[in-house]
Design a protein around this motif. Structure first.
Motif, PDB file in Angstrom:
ATOM      1  N   SER A   1      36.928  36.471  46.218  1.00 62.59           N
ATOM      2  CA  SER A   1      36.632  35.037  46.183  1.00 62.59           C
ATOM      3  C   SER A   1      37.887  34.235  45.855  1.00 62.59           C
ATOM      4  O   SER A   1      38.093  33.145  46.408  1.00 62.59           O
ATOM      5  CB  SER A   1      35.541  34.751  45.152  1.00 62.59           C
ATOM      6  N   GLY A   2      38.751  34.776  44.981  1.00 62.87           N
ATOM      7  CA  GLY A   2      39.999  34.084  44.675  1.00 62.87           C
ATOM      8  C   GLY A   2      40.902  33.987  45.879  1.00 62.87           C
ATOM      9  O   GLY A   2      41.550  32.956  46.113  1.00 62.87           O
ATOM     10  N   SER A   3      40.976  35.058  46.671  1.00 62.31           N
ATOM     11  CA  SER A   3      41.784  35.036  47.889  1.00 62.31           C
ATOM     12  C   SER A   3      41.269  33.987  48.864  1.00 62.31           C
ATOM     13  O   SER A   3      42.042  33.221  49.444  1.00 62.31           O
ATOM     14  CB  SER A   3      41.779  36.422  48.536  1.00 62.31           C
ATOM     15  N   MET A   4      39.953  33.923  49.055  1.00 60.56           N
ATOM     16  CA  MET A   4      39.374  32.936  49.966  1.00 60.56           C
ATOM     17  C   MET A   4      39.644  31.515  49.487  1.00 60.56           C
ATOM     18  O   MET A   4      40.063  30.647  50.266  1.00 60.56           O
ATOM     19  CB  MET A   4      37.867  33.158  50.098  1.00 60.56           C
ATOM     20  N   PHE A   5      39.408  31.272  48.203  1.00 58.07           N
ATOM     21  CA  PHE A   5      39.579  29.921  47.664  1.00 58.07           C
ATOM     22  C   PHE A   5      41.043  29.499  47.679  1.00 58.07           C
ATOM     23  O   PHE A   5      41.376  28.380  48.105  1.00 58.07           O
ATOM     24  CB  PHE A   5      39.030  29.868  46.240  1.00 58.07           C
TER      25      PHE A   5
ATOM     26  N   GLY B   1      34.210  30.828  48.148  1.00 57.14           N
ATOM     27  CA  GLY B   1      34.917  31.331  46.971  1.00 57.14           C
ATOM     28  C   GLY B   1      34.424  30.679  45.699  1.00 57.14           C
ATOM     29  O   GLY B   1      34.189  31.354  44.688  1.00 57.14           O
ATOM     30  N   ALA B   2      34.250  29.343  45.743  1.00 58.78           N
ATOM     31  CA  ALA B   2      33.746  28.635  44.567  1.00 58.78           C
ATOM     32  C   ALA B   2      32.322  29.071  44.238  1.00 58.78           C
ATOM     33  O   ALA B   2      31.956  29.207  43.061  1.00 58.78           O
ATOM     34  CB  ALA B   2      33.800  27.126  44.812  1.00 58.78           C
ATOM     35  N   GLY B   3      31.504  29.306  45.273  1.00 63.39           N
ATOM     36  CA  GLY B   3      30.133  29.743  45.032  1.00 63.39           C
ATOM     37  C   GLY B   3      30.061  31.120  44.386  1.00 63.39           C
ATOM     38  O   GLY B   3      29.237  31.361  43.495  1.00 63.39           O
ATOM     39  N   ILE B   4      30.928  32.034  44.831  1.00 64.49           N
ATOM     40  CA  ILE B   4      30.922  33.386  44.263  1.00 64.49           C
ATOM     41  C   ILE B   4      31.342  33.365  42.799  1.00 64.49           C
ATOM     42  O   ILE B   4      30.716  34.000  41.942  1.00 64.49           O
ATOM     43  CB  ILE B   4      31.838  34.305  45.086  1.00 64.49           C
ATOM     44  N   ILE B   5      32.410  32.624  42.488  1.00 61.04           N
ATOM     45  CA  ILE B   5      32.872  32.612  41.098  1.00 61.04           C
ATOM     46  C   ILE B   5      31.854  31.910  40.199  1.00 61.04           C
ATOM     47  O   ILE B   5      31.675  32.272  39.026  1.00 61.04           O
ATOM     48  CB  ILE B   5      34.265  31.946  40.983  1.00 61.04           C
ATOM     49  N   ARG B   6      31.127  30.940  40.745  1.00 56.31           N
ATOM     50  CA  ARG B   6      30.079  30.298  39.957  1.00 56.31           C
ATOM     51  C   ARG B   6      28.955  31.285  39.672  1.00 56.31           C
ATOM     52  O   ARG B   6      28.392  31.316  38.565  1.00 56.31           O
ATOM     53  CB  ARG B   6      29.539  29.078  40.705  1.00 56.31           C
TER      54      ARG B   6
END
Length: 329
Positions: A255-259, A300-305
Motif C-alpha cells: 500500500s505504501g508503494s501504491m500511495f 493505498g490509503a484505504g489499505i492503511i486505514r
C-alpha cells in the motif's frame, strides 16, 4: 529481543547516514545552478529545476530525520501517526527503488536516478553526471532501504509490541474492514503488469517505453498485487496459514508503494494531460494513467486505514500514563 534491538538501532543510524551523500549532491546541484556553475537539465527551466531539487532535498532531510527518530529517545515522543505516515511513505518509495536498481543494473538499462524518467516516458529530463555521483545516489537509496527495512520493525515492536501479534478473534475477521481495497489493488496491479509485459491497450506511444519503464511499472504491479493478496487474507473470516506479521508487512509495503509512487506521478500526469507540453511524451494514454494513479492513491490509503482500524484493540492498548521503555544512550 535485545540482540535485535541492537541490530535495529545500528540499522537506523546506517539508514540516516546513507542518505547524507544524496543530500550533499542535491544541495550541490541547487547551489551550482544558482551560481551558474552547473547546467540545468534538458526540459527544465532554471526555476523548475531548483524547485524539483529543493523538494528532493526536503525528502532526503525527512529521511535522515526518520532514521534518527527510529533510534533516538526523542523518536519515542513523536506522535505515532506522524512517524507511521513518514515511515509508510518512505518505505513505499524504497521498496520499489531497490528492485529497480538491481534489475536495471543487471539489464544495463539505467540507474536509480532515472526512476522518475523511466516511469513517465521520454521527457528529456536526464542529467549527465559523473559516474561516481550515480554510484553515490544508488548507494544512498539502497543503504537507506536496507537500513529502514531492518530498523522499522524493531522500532514498531519496541513502541507498539501488540501490533505485530495475531489478534484473537474466534469466528470473526482478524482485521475488520471492507474488501474493496483488495479488489482495486488487484485491478490496478494487473493493469500495470499487462503494460510491463508489453501490452498495448491504453498505450499511446509504444515506442517511448524504455527498459527502465517496463521494470518500474512491473515492480509497482508486483507490490500492488502483493498488497491485494495480503489485505484480502487479513480481512477474510478464515485465518490464513501465512504468518500474521508477514501479511501485515506485505499490506504495509504494498500500500505504501501504491500511495507513494502514484502520489508522486499523479500531479505530473495531470499536468501533462492539461498542458500538453511539447517536450514531454508519456507512453501511456494520460487519461488512463491518471485514472490508475488516482485509484492507486485511494487504494493505498484505504489499505492503511484498514490496518490502523484493525490495530485498535482496547485490550492491547498501552496503559495510560505509562511511557514505552527506551534503552537509548
Amino acid at each position: 529481543m535485545e540482540r535485535w534491538d541492537r541490530i535495529g538501532r545500528t540499522a537506523a543510524y546506517g539508514a540516516a547516514a546513507a542518505l547524507v551523500p544524496y543530500l550533499v549532491i542535491k544541495v550541490t546541484w541547487v547551489v551550482g545552478s544558482l551560481l551558474g556553475l552547473l547546467p540545468v537539465a534538458r526540459g527544465f527551466s532554471r526555476g523548475g529545476w531548483l524547485v524539483l531539487n529543493t523538494v528532493t532535498i526536503g525528502m532526503a532531510a525527512a529521511g535522515i530525520t526518520l532514521g534518527l527518530a527510529l533510534v533516538r529517545p526523542w523518536g519515542m515522543r513523536i506522535p505515532g501517526r506522524l512517524v507511521g505516515f513518514l515511515a509508510w511513505v518512505g518505505s513505499g518509495f524504497l521498496v520499489s527503488i531497490l528492485p529497480f536498481v538491481l534489475l536495471t543494473a543487471l539489464a544495463g538499462s539505467g540507474s536509480a536516478s532515472s526512476a522518475s524518467a523511466g516511469s513517465t516516458g521520454s521527457s528529456g529530463h536526464d542529467v549527465a553526471m559523473p559516474g561516481w555521483e550515480a554510484v553515490l545516489l544508488q548507494c544512498s537509496f539502497v543503504g537507506t532501504g536496507i537500513g529502514l527495512a531492518v530498523a522499522l520493525p524493531v522500532y514498531l515492536w519496541r513502541r507498539w509490541p501488540h501490533a505485530l501479534r495475531r489478534p484473537e478473534c474466534p469466528g470473526g475477521r482478524a482485521t475488520p474492514g471492507p474488501l474493496w481495497s483488495a479488489v482495486t489493488a488487484a485491478v490496478t496491479g494487473l493493469a500495470w503488469l499487462y503494460w510491463a509485459a508489453g501490452g498495448l491497450l491504453g498505450i499511446t506511444h509504444g515506442d517511448e517505453r524504455p527498459a527502465g519503464w517496463h521494470i518500474l511499472v512491473g515492480v509497482s504491479a508486483c507490490w500492488a498485487l502483493a498488497a491485494a493478496a495480503a489485505i484480502a487474507a487479513l480481512v477474510r473470516r478464515r485465518p490464513s496459514r501465512l504468518p500474521h506479521p508477514l501479511l501485515l508487512a506485505l499490506a504495509w509495503l504494498g500500500s505504501g508503494s501504491m500511495f507513494a509512487w502514484s502520489g508522486w506521478r499523479l500531479p505530473a500526469t495531470v499536468y501533462v494531460a492539461v498542458a500538453h507540453p511539447s517536450d514531454v511524451v508519456y507512453p501511456e494514454n494520460v487519461a488512463v494513467a491518471v485514472a490508475l494513479h488516482a485509484t492507486a492513491v485511494l487504494t493505498g490509503a484505504g489499505i492503511i486505514r484498514t490496518l490502523a482500524r484493525g490495530d485498535r484493540d482496547p485490550a492491547s492498548a498501552p496503559v495510560a500514563g505509562r511511557r514505552p521503555a527506551d534503552r537509548s544512550a
